[in-house]
Design an enzyme around this catalytic site. Structure first.
Site, PDB file in Angstrom:
ATOM      1  N   LYS A  46      -6.723   3.313 -12.221  1.00  0.00           N
ATOM      2  CA  LYS A  46      -6.716   3.487 -10.767  1.00  0.00           C
ATOM      3  C   LYS A  46      -5.357   4.076 -10.389  1.00  0.00           C
ATOM      4  CE  LYS A  46      -6.284   0.415  -6.742  1.00  0.00           C
ATOM      5  NZ  LYS A  46      -7.109  -0.299  -5.766  1.00  0.00           N
ATOM      6  N   ARG A  59      -9.424 -10.576  -1.463  1.00  0.00           N
ATOM      7  CA  ARG A  59      -8.429 -10.675  -0.390  1.00  0.00           C
ATOM      8  C   ARG A  59      -8.869 -11.679   0.667  1.00  0.00           C
ATOM      9  NH1 ARG A  59      -7.034  -4.217   0.313  1.00  0.00           N
ATOM     10  NH2 ARG A  59      -7.034  -3.850  -1.922  1.00  0.00           N
ATOM     11  N   GLU A  94     -16.872  -2.100  -4.997  1.00  0.00           N
ATOM     12  CA  GLU A  94     -15.754  -2.985  -5.357  1.00  0.00           C
ATOM     13  C   GLU A  94     -15.502  -3.978  -4.233  1.00  0.00           C
ATOM     14  OE1 GLU A  94     -11.956  -1.023  -6.144  1.00  0.00           O
ATOM     15  OE2 GLU A  94     -10.911  -2.872  -5.567  1.00  0.00           O
TER      16      GLU A  94
HETATM   17  C1  3PG Z   1      -7.109  -0.562  -1.679  1.00  0.00           C
HETATM   18  O1  3PG Z   1      -6.524  -1.208  -0.805  1.00  0.00           O
HETATM   19  O2  3PG Z   1      -7.524  -1.000  -2.764  1.00  0.00           O
HETATM   20  C2  3PG Z   1      -7.297   0.863  -1.427  1.00  0.00           C
HETATM   21  O3  3PG Z   1      -6.149   1.335  -0.857  1.00  0.00           O
HETATM   22  C3  3PG Z   1      -8.506   1.160  -0.598  1.00  0.00           C
HETATM   23  O4  3PG Z   1      -8.262   1.035   0.733  1.00  0.00           O
HETATM   24  P1  3PG Z   1      -7.977   2.301   1.660  1.00  0.00           P
HETATM   25  O5  3PG Z   1      -9.040   3.313   1.386  1.00  0.00           O
HETATM   26  O6  3PG Z   1      -8.096   1.684   3.035  1.00  0.00           O
HETATM   27  O7  3PG Z   1      -6.593   2.759   1.376  1.00  0.00           O
END
Ligand code: 3PG
Length: 208
Positions: A130, A46, A42
């Site tokens: 999700k 951002r 994914e």
């Molecule tokens: C996201 O930001 O989509 C998820 O939280 C994945 O990021 P993390 O594993 O750093 O929380």
């Protein structure tokens, strides 16, 4: 040929969630993740480069299933589809996304954090949700509690999941895959640390 939701969840137990600012990083990153044995990734919208990074990853590793995450509007969703995204992920559901995404033609994992949001998402036509932010929203005990009243609803928890916690999530009957940034953090990508990313991908691939 569009990937189906079944193909997507069959191909992925752990989905790396990536933030990439430089198009030049796309090909070596995609190759490291694939070499580690992962088939689904994914990209997140951002950075300004996100669309071009997604295109470059697909060009470099056409066998990888590459989704676009952090989708917040139908316009972003359509631009991602036009760029070749195989699936979409959103942090939550807005009214416009609930209208647009169920019929957008590719699998979508919409973000939910409560029983009510999960029920609304299923009613809108989504199949797999999700669960975000997983650890902060209640983690494993919360997902276990949802399974009682909502046994048919399947989740991909994401949010502060670590390699140590991921197997426990994957063992839950209502979890089909997990997402996380630990496999290829922004810092690892910026440092071009493909060896660590490949090793992390290998460990993640072994969980499924
Ligand atoms: C996201 O930001 O989509 C998820 O939280 C994945 O990021 P993390 O594993 O750093 O929380």
């Amino acid at each position: 040929m569009a990937v189906s939701m079944k193909e997507l969840v069959d191909a992925a137990s752990v989905i790396p969630v990536l933030t990439v600012g430089e198009v030049a990083h796309a090909a070596p990153l995609a190759s490291a993740l694939k070499a580690g044995g992962l088939r689904v990734i994914e990209m997140t919208w951002r950075t300004e480069a996100a669309l071009d990074v997604l295109k470059a990853m697909k060009a470099a590793e056409p066998d990888l299933i590459v989704g676009m995450g952090t989708i917040r509007s139908p316009e972003q969703a359509q631009a991602s589809i036009d760029a070749g995204a195989d699936f979409l992920v959103s942090p939550g559901l807005s009214p416009s996304l609930s209208d647009f995404l169920p019929d957008c033609g590719i699998p979508v994992l919409p973000g939910v954090a409560t029983a009510g949001e999960a029920m609304s998402a299923i009613e809108a036509g989504f199949e797999v949700l999700k669960f975000f932010p997983a650890e902060q929203a209640g983690g494993l005990p919360y997902l276990k509690s949802l399974h009682g009243p909502l046994p048919d609803i399947r989740f991909c928890p994401t949010g502060s999941i670590t390699p140590e916690k991921a197997p426990d999530y994957l063992a839950l009957p209502n979890v089909v895959c997990v997402g996380g940034s630990w496999i290829a953090t922004k810092a690892m990508v910026e440092a071009g640390d493909w060896a660590t990313i490949k090793a992390n991908a290998r460990r993640a691939a072994a969980m499924g």
